[in-house]
Each structure stands twice: as C-alpha cells, then as structure tokens.
Enzyme design. Structure first.
Site, mmCIF file in Angstrom:
data_model
loop_
_atom_site.group_PDB
_atom_site.id
_atom_site.type_symbol
_atom_site.label_atom_id
_atom_site.label_comp_id
_atom_site.label_asym_id
_atom_site.label_seq_id
_atom_site.Cartn_x
_atom_site.Cartn_y
_atom_site.Cartn_z
ATOM 1 N N GLU A 280 0.765 -1.858 0.057
ATOM 2 C CA GLU A 280 -0.528 0.248 -0.468
ATOM 3 C C GLU A 280 1.238 1.137 0.618
ATOM 4 O O GLU A 280 0.480 2.166 -0.612
ATOM 5 C CB GLU A 280 -1.279 -0.048 1.274
ATOM 6 C CG GLU A 280 -2.090 0.826 1.681
ATOM 7 C CD GLU A 280 -2.921 0.557 2.032
ATOM 8 O OE1 GLU A 280 -3.866 -0.334 1.838
ATOM 9 O OE2 GLU A 280 -2.655 1.039 3.653
ATOM 10 N N GLU A 283 1.873 1.655 -3.736
ATOM 11 C CA GLU A 283 1.137 2.330 -4.160
ATOM 12 C C GLU A 283 0.815 3.440 -4.660
ATOM 13 O O GLU A 283 0.371 4.626 -5.132
ATOM 14 C CB GLU A 283 -0.070 1.003 -3.624
ATOM 15 C CG GLU A 283 -1.067 0.918 -4.595
ATOM 16 C CD GLU A 283 -2.376 -0.186 -4.525
ATOM 17 O OE1 GLU A 283 -2.330 -0.303 -2.927
ATOM 18 O OE2 GLU A 283 -3.845 0.170 -4.662
ATOM 19 N N CYS A 301 -8.306 -2.580 4.200
ATOM 20 C CA CYS A 301 -8.234 -3.563 5.001
ATOM 21 C C CYS A 301 -9.023 -3.652 6.166
ATOM 22 O O CYS A 301 -9.004 -5.027 6.715
ATOM 23 C CB CYS A 301 -6.931 -3.186 5.816
ATOM 24 S SG CYS A 301 -6.606 -2.164 6.591
ATOM 25 N N SER A 321 -7.287 0.906 -2.875
ATOM 26 C CA SER A 321 -5.889 0.382 -2.894
ATOM 27 C C SER A 321 -6.724 -1.043 -2.545
ATOM 28 O O SER A 321 -7.507 -1.402 -2.329
ATOM 29 C CB SER A 321 -5.185 0.578 -0.600
ATOM 30 O OG SER A 321 -4.258 -0.801 -1.119
ATOM 31 N N LYS A 360 -14.732 -10.580 8.474
ATOM 32 C CA LYS A 360 -13.133 -11.128 8.003
ATOM 33 C C LYS A 360 -14.060 -12.568 7.249
ATOM 34 O O LYS A 360 -14.015 -13.138 6.844
ATOM 35 C CB LYS A 360 -11.875 -11.235 8.672
ATOM 36 C CG LYS A 360 -12.212 -10.044 9.862
ATOM 37 C CD LYS A 360 -10.788 -9.801 8.621
ATOM 38 C CE LYS A 360 -10.153 -8.657 9.005
ATOM 39 N NZ LYS A 360 -9.267 -7.243 7.972
ATOM 40 N N GLU A 363 -15.520 -12.164 4.059
ATOM 41 C CA GLU A 363 -13.866 -11.722 3.117
ATOM 42 C C GLU A 363 -13.240 -12.753 2.766
ATOM 43 O O GLU A 363 -12.954 -12.648 1.721
ATOM 44 C CB GLU A 363 -13.151 -10.855 3.901
ATOM 45 C CG GLU A 363 -11.892 -10.389 3.302
ATOM 46 C CD GLU A 363 -10.781 -9.732 3.868
ATOM 47 O OE1 GLU A 363 -10.672 -10.382 5.562
ATOM 48 O OE2 GLU A 363 -10.050 -8.930 3.854
ATOM 49 N N GLU A 369 -9.444 -13.765 -5.755
ATOM 50 C CA GLU A 369 -8.086 -13.222 -5.514
ATOM 51 C C GLU A 369 -8.362 -13.713 -3.954
ATOM 52 O O GLU A 369 -7.739 -13.781 -3.326
ATOM 53 C CB GLU A 369 -8.222 -11.816 -5.683
ATOM 54 C CG GLU A 369 -8.039 -11.836 -6.740
ATOM 55 C CD GLU A 369 -9.434 -10.891 -7.316
ATOM 56 O OE1 GLU A 369 -9.709 -9.966 -6.295
ATOM 57 O OE2 GLU A 369 -9.877 -10.489 -8.473
ATOM 58 N N CYS A 511 -10.129 -1.933 14.741
ATOM 59 C CA CYS A 511 -10.271 -3.310 15.188
ATOM 60 C C CYS A 511 -10.475 -3.588 16.529
ATOM 61 O O CYS A 511 -11.239 -4.298 16.752
ATOM 62 C CB CYS A 511 -9.342 -4.006 14.468
ATOM 63 S SG CYS A 511 -9.563 -3.479 12.842
HETATM 64 S S1 SF4 Z 1 -12.842 -5.445 12.695
HETATM 65 FE FE1 SF4 Z 1 -14.331 -3.343 12.694
HETATM 66 S S2 SF4 Z 1 -12.839 -2.173 11.680
HETATM 67 FE FE2 SF4 Z 1 -11.184 -3.744 11.944
HETATM 68 S S3 SF4 Z 1 -11.371 -4.716 10.332
HETATM 69 FE FE3 SF4 Z 1 -13.189 -5.814 10.972
HETATM 70 S S4 SF4 Z 1 -14.950 -4.975 10.555
HETATM 71 FE FE4 SF4 Z 1 -13.345 -3.450 9.924
#
Ligand code: SF4
Ligand code: SF4
Ligand code: SF4
Length: 583
Positions: A280, A283, A301, A321, A360, A363, A369, A511
């Site tokens: 990043e 970038e 991220c 990014s 996540k 994700e 990818e 986070c």
């Molecule tokens: S904990 Fe919240 S801020 Fe951190 S990556 Fe997950 S959704 Fe995004």
C-alpha cells in the site's frame, strides 16, 4: 459548563449540567440497572428498567434520559422501585425463550444477569414467546429474533453509528420483531457484516457465527498441518475474558495457548500488516509521486468498509488500494512461500485467522482473489470471543501460561504492524514507510500523533521532507460520508483534492472495537486497548514495516518487488459495484 448540585439517596453530588441521573448516580457508586441504554448511543428510554423517583414528580422517571436539575432529590432504590423493575423483567421473560443453557450469550448476558440479581425464580404471567425463524444467511452474524427484547440497541447502532440501515423493527404491538429492513434475509440486505449489532446486543438475539467446530475438527485431523495467525487487536482484548485489565498485552500467552490447542505453527497477522504496508505504501508513492492512479488513495484492509463502499460509494472504487487485508496476505503466503520453504503440500495446510472481526468471516470467500494460492487462502476465521471459549473449553489456564514466541517465517513484526488495530494505525504505519520510499531517508520521530485518538474524523497535513501530504482518518461508518463528500465536492468543482490519503475503518475505535471482540466496549475501553497497541509498538525492535528483516527476506526470496508480478498475483484484489439489496 456549569456544575449542578443534587441529592441522590441522601448523598450530595455535584455534576456538570446536562449529566443524566444515571451518570450522576455512578459518581456516588450507585448502579441503576439498564437494558436498552448503551454509552455509545443516545438514550431512548425504551425498556423502563432504570426508573427512579424524583421529589415533586408524580410519576417515576427514566434515569438514562432525565438530566439532573439544581436541588433535585432522587431515590434510586426502594421496595416500590425494585418491584417495578422486577415487573419489567418478568414481562420480558414472559415472551422470552429462556433456554439459557443452549444460548450463545449464556454467562455473558445482561438479561440473564439481571434476572439473577433480582432473584427471579418464576414468572407470574402466561408464557407466549414468538415462533420466528433464525436468520443464518450470512457467514458473519446470526439473527435470532425470538430472543430480541426490543431494546433497539442493534437497530440504533446499525442506523446511527454505521449508517447502514440494515435492521429495523417490523410489525406492531406484541407482534413487533427485529428484522432486516424490507423483511429480506440479512444476506440480501445492505448489511456490511461489521457485527456491531452483535457487540451491542445485550442478549443472544444477534451473535457471531460460531466456527470453532471446524477448527476443532481440523486440529483433530492428523493429515492437516494447522497454522494460525492472530490479528493486532486480539492481543489487547483477549485478556478481558480471563480477568486481565482491558489493553493488557497478551501476545505471548495467546501464542502459548494456541500451541497448546494443537496448532503446528503460530503466525502473527502483524507480519501481514507489514506486508500490506509494503504494497500500500508503494501504491501511494506510485500515485502521489509518479501520478499513476487516482488520488486520494483509500485504505482497504477493513472488509466491512470495502463492502460499504461497493454498495454505497462505488464512485470511489478507483481510489481504493488494491492491497488485500493483512490476514488474507498471510493466507496466500502460508500456502505458497511457507509451504515451499517447509516442503509442505499446500492442500494440507489449514489456515485459521483469529480476528476481532465478524466481517473477516465473509471476506475469506469475497472474490476469486481470496483463492490465490490455488486453495482457499484462509480456511476459517474465529473471533476473539470464539478463541476465548476454545481456550476455556480446552482447560488451559490462560492467566498462568508462560509467554511464548511465535514461529518463523511469518511471525516477526514491526511496531507499524501492531498499530493497525487502532484507528489511525494503518495511516501511521503507511506514512512511516511512505516517508522512506519518497525521501530515501528514515524518519527521526516515527510517531504521528495527529492520527491517533478517538475523534470520528481526524484531518492533518503531514510534512514529508518539505512536501505536504493531506490525510484524513475516519472510523465508524457514519463518519465517512463527511470525508467522501469533501472529495466529491472537489471533483465536481474541478478543485484540488482535499486529501491525498484516507484511512477508513468500519468499527468505532478501529479493530480494537471490532464486532468480534469481548463484550462491553465503550470509548474508555477502546482507548485502553489502543494504548496497549502503542505500548507494543514502542517495545518493538523495528518501528517501520520496511525494516522488518523477515519482510525483507520474503521479498528477496519469493515475492520480488512490491507491486511486482508475484505481489499482484498473491497480495492484491479487485472491487465491483454491488446492489444495496442483493438480487
Ligand atoms: S473489526 Fe471492524 S474495523 Fe476492523 S476490519 Fe473488522 S469490520 Fe473493519
Ligand atoms: S438471551 Fe440471555 S436470558 Fe435469553 S436465553 Fe440467552 S442467556 Fe438466557
Ligand atoms: S452487522 Fe453491521 S451492518 Fe449488519 S446488521 Fe449488524 S450493525 Fe448493521
């Protein structure tokens, strides 16, 4: 602000004007019970359990929503008040499934605790719980409307804090129920899977999808080589589940616990954060110095943020990014670089991410990818809450564990990697390395204080050896529109961009306040967790990602250059506009 003097239960108290009775009572060690109230949200006086008597008022008042007044005389506890509170609880329990033993919130439920505190043994009302289906349509959170107590916290969080409006109350009277807006499934709704509803729900109506079974099965499979990584924010929160103060650094004990759970290799997402910064940061330099690509560059991220952007702000896709999030980079590196170095079959590597985050979980199958190694790069995501349960059920005495080290070659991290877990941390980490890339010099002072702290939007101009770099940091989704609108306005008027670089994290505080973290997050607690990460940063031998020797090694032995051919293949992703309501 003027001070107001009042009397609570005969005790004199002085508080700033505008303070509620609830907060004034806390100042003199009096705890008024609450259910719908949460310090992150404006009080809306829905549940009625915080009623108090105020001299001169004919009816009981709700302490959460009543400001103090000069000379006020308040009674917070007497037999009549306790009886009203008991009745509120009994009415809630009369429409509640009350199956605590099988409930994901058992042992950590505000309703269960109040029922125990009030010594409720039976309910003098007919039991009539609603028969409603559980929504398991997303890989991140589960909605069980039968357990909803209509406190409204989740809807307020989703609407006001996150600006997503995925949840609302449908129906009327006793048929009122919490549901995704438009009565679709959560997966079809605009939900961005941030899990903030689950972190704010006082009961077991919304909770993270539990993936611990899959991890136990993998650990029991002798054919698999199980590897695990922990995110930055996990280490400063997991201790809360074992009686440690919020923000206490538990990195070494968490590594030790994971080893005892049976993982074959313990890695650290902080290494992935360093890798993200290499990509990043490069970038940013490409766009800012060489003019290749759109400015401002926007961090990517946080998967809830990218989901939000794809649904609500696709006009910013070119600004994003393309670097994958740190744990995804760790997944692809474990099944390529690590597999090659160790002579392992990548098909037999099982990668678990321990994250503060419910998003996540979504994700890991977001786009093709995420299968860049030829396999699903991350097999399973468990949250900090899930890992705590695993440690407890394995009989591991976490507080008394010795501190251990993680394993090479995807473990060593810089201070820049660890601050990713706090709002402003990704920006600060990127600036540390971008400065080096732009000026070919190392920073004297690596601390960028302007990007730290809990304000919703932080703006600053950073001097990079004489060149001004304009930045913005936003956290909690409702704060991001202000930043995006400033960019849109400049675009429309053809003016200079107000920012060169923007960091966005979906959760309040970043986070550290993630939807999968231990319950009970407040700003005070978020700040303590962030402070734990800055302590970790200060203690690191290397403070910048590009100084991490194992990062230098992975580029020289495997990846080549940042943004090079292999880096693109394994470490980058794409975005596309998505419908608000899935079709
Ligand atoms: S904990 Fe919240 S801020 Fe951190 S990556 Fe997950 S959704 Fe995004
Ligand atoms: S939500 Fe709370 S009170 Fe209700 S079943 Fe679950 S643990 Fe028990
Ligand atoms: S996960 Fe986030 S976006 Fe989805 S319903 Fe909950 S608060 Fe709203």
């Amino acid at each position: 602000m003027g001070m107001i003097e009042l009397e609570i239960n005969g005790i004199q108290v002085q508080v700033p004007s505008g303070t509620t009775i609830l907060d004034a009572a806390k100042k003199v060690q009096i705890k008024i019970p609450t259910l719908c109230y949460h310090p992150d949200l404006a009080p809306w006086a829905a549940c009625g359990i915080c009623v108090v008597k105020v001299e001169g008022s004919a009816k009981m008042l709700r302490a959460c929503a009543t400001p103090v007044a000069p000379g006020m005389k308040v009674i917070t506890h007497d037999p009549e008040i306790v009886n009203v509170r008991r009745t509120v609880l009994e009415l809630i329990l009369s429409t509640h499934p009350n199956d605590c033993l099988q409930c994901p919130r058992s042992g950590n439920c505000e309703l269960q605790k109040l029922a125990a505190d009030f010594g409720i043994r039976d309910v003098p009302y007919e039991h009539r719980a609603m028969d409603l289906p559980t929504d398991e349509s997303t890989p991140s959170i589960i909605l069980n409307p039968e357990k909803c107590i209509k406190c409204g916290r989740c809807a307020l969080v989703c609407q006001n804090m996150q600006n997503v409006w995925a949840l609302e109350f449908l129906g009327r009277g006793e048929n009122t129920r919490i549901a995704p807006s438009a009565d679709v499934s959560l997966a079809e709704s605009p939900c961005i899977k941030c899990g903030q509803c689950s972190a704010h729900c006082p009961v077991g109506a919304i909770y993270e999808k539990d993936d611990t079974r899959a991890v136990w099965d993998a650990l029991a499979d002798d054919d698999l080589h199980c590897v695990v990584q922990i995110a930055p924010a996990v280490r400063v929160a997991i201790g809360e589940a074992f009686g440690f103060e919020p923000g206490s650094l538990q990195t070494g004990r968490t590594y030790a616990a994971l080893r005892r759970l049976g993982f074959d290799a313990i890695f650290d997402t902080n290494f992935g954060a360093d890798l993200t910064i290499m990509e990043e940061g490069t970038e940013f330099v490409e766009r800012f110095v060489n003019g290749h690509g759109a400015l401002p560059l926007i961090t990517s991220c946080c998967p809830s943020w990218t989901d939000y952007m794809e649904k609500y702000a696709p006009d910013f896709i070119d600004n994003f990014s393309s670097a994958k999030s740190p744990h995804e980079m760790m997944g692809s590196m474990s099944k390529t670089y690590y597999a090659k170095k160790m002579g392992l079959d990548p098909a037999k590597i099982y990668m678990v991410s321990v994250m503060p985050c419910t998003s996540k979980k979504y994700e890991i199958t977001r786009t093709d990818e995420m299968f860049s190694s030829g396999y699903q790069d991350i097999d399973t995501v468990v949250t900090t809450r899930e890992l705590s349960r695993m440690i407890k059920s394995a009989g591991i005495d976490f507080p008394n564990l010795p501190e251990e080290e993680c394993d090479s070659i995807l473990g060593e991290y810089s201070g820049a990697g660890t601050i990713f877990g706090a709002t402003g941390g990704v920006m600060e980490a990127a600036l540390r390395t971008a400065y080096n890339l732009i000026t070919k010099k190392n920073l004297g002072d690596v601390n960028f204080m302007d990007v730290r702290g809990i304000e919703g939007v932080k703006e600053a101009t950073i001097d990079v050896d004489g060149t001004p770099v304009k930045i913005a940091v936003a956290h909690q989704m409702a704060n991001v529109e202000h930043v995006l609108d400033r960019v849109r306005e400049a675009r429309e008027k053809g003016e200079e961009m107000p920012y060169h670089f923007i960091e966005v994290m979906a959760c309040r505080g970043g986070c550290v306040g993630g939807g999968g973290q231990p319950y009970g997050a407040t700003d005070e607690l978020r700040k303590k967790r962030a402070s734990g990460l800055y302590t970790d940063d200060r203690g690191c031998a290397h403070r910048c990602s590009h100084e991490n020797p194992e990062i230098q090694k992975i580029y020289s032995e495997f990846l080549g250059e940042p943004l090079g051919h292999l880096a693109h293949r394994y470490l980058h992703t794409t975005y596309r506009p998505r419908h608000l309501y899935a079709k």
